[in-house]
Scaffold this motif. Structure first.
Motif, mmCIF file in Angstrom:
data_model
loop_
_atom_site.group_PDB
_atom_site.id
_atom_site.type_symbol
_atom_site.label_atom_id
_atom_site.label_comp_id
_atom_site.label_asym_id
_atom_site.label_seq_id
_atom_site.Cartn_x
_atom_site.Cartn_y
_atom_site.Cartn_z
ATOM 1 N N ALA A 59 0.868 -1.186 0.000
ATOM 2 C CA ALA A 59 0.000 0.000 0.000
ATOM 3 C C ALA A 59 0.897 1.225 0.000
ATOM 4 O O ALA A 59 2.119 1.114 0.176
ATOM 5 C CB ALA A 59 -0.905 -0.018 1.242
ATOM 6 N N PRO A 60 0.324 2.427 -0.244
ATOM 7 C CA PRO A 60 1.131 3.640 -0.117
ATOM 8 C C PRO A 60 1.836 3.701 1.225
ATOM 9 O O PRO A 60 1.310 3.236 2.238
ATOM 10 C CB PRO A 60 0.081 4.760 -0.255
ATOM 11 N N ALA A 61 3.035 4.286 1.232
ATOM 12 C CA ALA A 61 3.912 4.198 2.392
ATOM 13 C C ALA A 61 3.233 4.647 3.680
ATOM 14 O O ALA A 61 3.282 3.947 4.704
ATOM 15 C CB ALA A 61 5.176 5.017 2.144
ATOM 16 N N ALA A 62 2.596 5.833 3.681
ATOM 17 C CA ALA A 62 1.992 6.357 4.907
ATOM 18 C C ALA A 62 0.912 5.410 5.419
ATOM 19 O O ALA A 62 0.847 5.092 6.608
ATOM 20 C CB ALA A 62 1.410 7.743 4.652
ATOM 21 N N ARG A 124 6.095 13.802 3.902
ATOM 22 C CA ARG A 124 6.843 13.743 2.645
ATOM 23 C C ARG A 124 5.891 13.732 1.452
ATOM 24 O O ARG A 124 6.142 14.389 0.437
ATOM 25 C CB ARG A 124 7.725 12.494 2.632
ATOM 26 N N ALA A 125 4.778 12.989 1.577
ATOM 27 C CA ALA A 125 3.807 12.956 0.482
ATOM 28 C C ALA A 125 3.179 14.334 0.263
ATOM 29 O O ALA A 125 2.977 14.751 -0.877
ATOM 30 C CB ALA A 125 2.718 11.916 0.779
ATOM 31 N N ARG A 126 2.878 15.047 1.366
ATOM 32 C CA ARG A 126 2.328 16.396 1.216
ATOM 33 C C ARG A 126 3.315 17.322 0.521
ATOM 34 O O ARG A 126 2.947 18.110 -0.351
ATOM 35 C CB ARG A 126 1.959 16.969 2.593
ATOM 36 N N LEU A 127 4.596 17.218 0.917
ATOM 37 C CA LEU A 127 5.610 18.053 0.282
ATOM 38 C C LEU A 127 5.772 17.708 -1.194
ATOM 39 O O LEU A 127 5.936 18.599 -2.040
ATOM 40 C CB LEU A 127 6.955 17.894 1.014
ATOM 41 N N SER A 132 5.012 19.141 -6.701
ATOM 42 C CA SER A 132 4.510 18.807 -8.033
ATOM 43 C C SER A 132 3.569 19.893 -8.544
ATOM 44 O O SER A 132 3.619 20.268 -9.719
ATOM 45 C CB SER A 132 3.792 17.458 -7.980
ATOM 46 N N ARG A 133 2.696 20.402 -7.653
ATOM 47 C CA ARG A 133 1.783 21.469 -8.079
ATOM 48 C C ARG A 133 2.550 22.722 -8.472
ATOM 49 O O ARG A 133 2.230 23.381 -9.480
ATOM 50 C CB ARG A 133 0.787 21.786 -6.964
#
Length: 337
Positions: A59-62, A124-127, A132-133
């Motif tokens: 699954a996704p890391a978080a 990290r995913a939020r960053l 990316s945005r």
């Protein structure tokens, strides 16, 4: 997801449910003081079930770290109840039984570390999403700047030269003056159309006024007129979606058309959109060269498309089309409506 991963997911879900049921039974037995032996076996079975659930699909890391932390904590709690039942069920309690609390403590410590890793991965995913945005917005600004510089500014400079020539010619050369003014008017008219196109790309007016179906048909028409691409739009009646969902779908289709023209070398593209099960399915299929052997690079706009699909909670598939070409398929769930 492969068949093995689906099977592992079913096993993990079943093990979690079984572990929760056994742990609940062990707690009831502990509180009621009914049977220390039954309590011991219930708690041990719960711990084993939770450990089996740890072997679930990736699954996704978080989410993976958070799920692992919960299962480890549940395993530790089950082991703690089992140790208590073992102590209570002994005729003469042996202090060495308390040594079993050491692995219990290690389980709780590991669960704490997994929670910490989950928090780090979420940050990290939020960053990464924010980066990316920002990168996407900066790339979009560079594209508009190039279009305005290479097209609008150069034509406006040409208009300035023509008007200067017309002013210099004066009444003595009325023919040259008329020709210069006619050329200037033609360039201005062309630039009006170009600026309208840029404005439409920045925010499609048809999307706000008429909805997603009309906006997709307008996008296909403009691709035919501007790029000479044979674009066919087969769009069924679509329900009005939230504004964020409509612009997300529109941008994904727009990026797929850009890829078909610039990267795939396609001559024909077909856009299909309509209700599909409880949601909406949108497909963009071209007759170009298809995916390269190593798959598409992130620079083909795939990262942006996948991010938009993720934000919508939609499924995105990009792969080979039959008999040739590339297919981009977006499945929008009913909760996005």
């Amino acid at each position: 997801m492969t068949r093995v991963e689906r099977f592992a997911g079913v096993v993990a879900a079943g093990s979690t449910v079984a572990g929760a049921a056994l742990l609940t039974a062990a707690i009831v037995l502990e509180l009621g003081g009914i049977s220390s032996r039954a309590e011991l076996w219930s708690a041990a079975g719960a711990g084993a079930a939770f450990l089996l659930a740890l072997a679930g699909p990736p699954a996704p890391a978080a989410r993976r770290f958070a799920g692992r932390a919960g299962l480890l904590a549940a395993t530790g709690f089950s082991a703690l109840i089992a140790v208590a039942a073992l102590w209570q069920g002994s005729v003469r309690p042996d202090p060495s039984v308390l040594l079993l609390l050491i692995p219990v403590a290690l389980l709780f410590a590991t669960a704490g570390l997994a929670l910490r890793e989950a928090a780090v991965e979420r940050r990290r995913a939020r960053l990464d999403r924010a980066r990316s945005r920002l990168d996407g917005a900066e790339a979009e600004r560079r594209r508009w700047a190039r279009e305005l510089h290479d097209d609008a500014l150069q034509d406006l400079a040409a208009v300035q030269v023509l008007l200067a020539a017309a002013a210099t010619a004066g009444a003595a050369n009325a023919t040259a003056q008329t020709a210069a003014i006619a050329d200037a008017r033609e360039i201005v008219g062309r630039q009006i159309q170009s600026l309208r196109r840029i404005i439409a790309q920045m925010r499609p007016l048809a999307l706000d006024a008429l909805g997603l179906a009309a906006a997709l048909e307008d996008l296909a028409r403009r691709a035919r007129d501007r790029d000479g691409l044979d674009v066919e739009a087969a769009v069924d009646a679509l329900p009005r979606l939230p504004a964020a969902a409509e612009i997300g779908v529109y941008r994904i289709v727009q990026e797929a058309l850009t890829n078909a023209l610039r990267h795939a070398g396609a001559a024909r593209v077909r856009i299909e959109a309509g209700p599909h099960g409880p949601g909406v399915r949108v497909v963009v299929r071209d007759d170009g060269g298809g995916p390269p052997p190593g798959g598409f690079a992130a620079g083909h706009g795939l990262h942006g498309m996948r991010e938009r699909a993720e934000l919508l909670g939609a499924g995105l598939h990009v792969g080979a089309a039959a008999p040739r070409g590339t297919e981009v398929r977006l499945d929008l769930p009913v909760q996005a409506m």
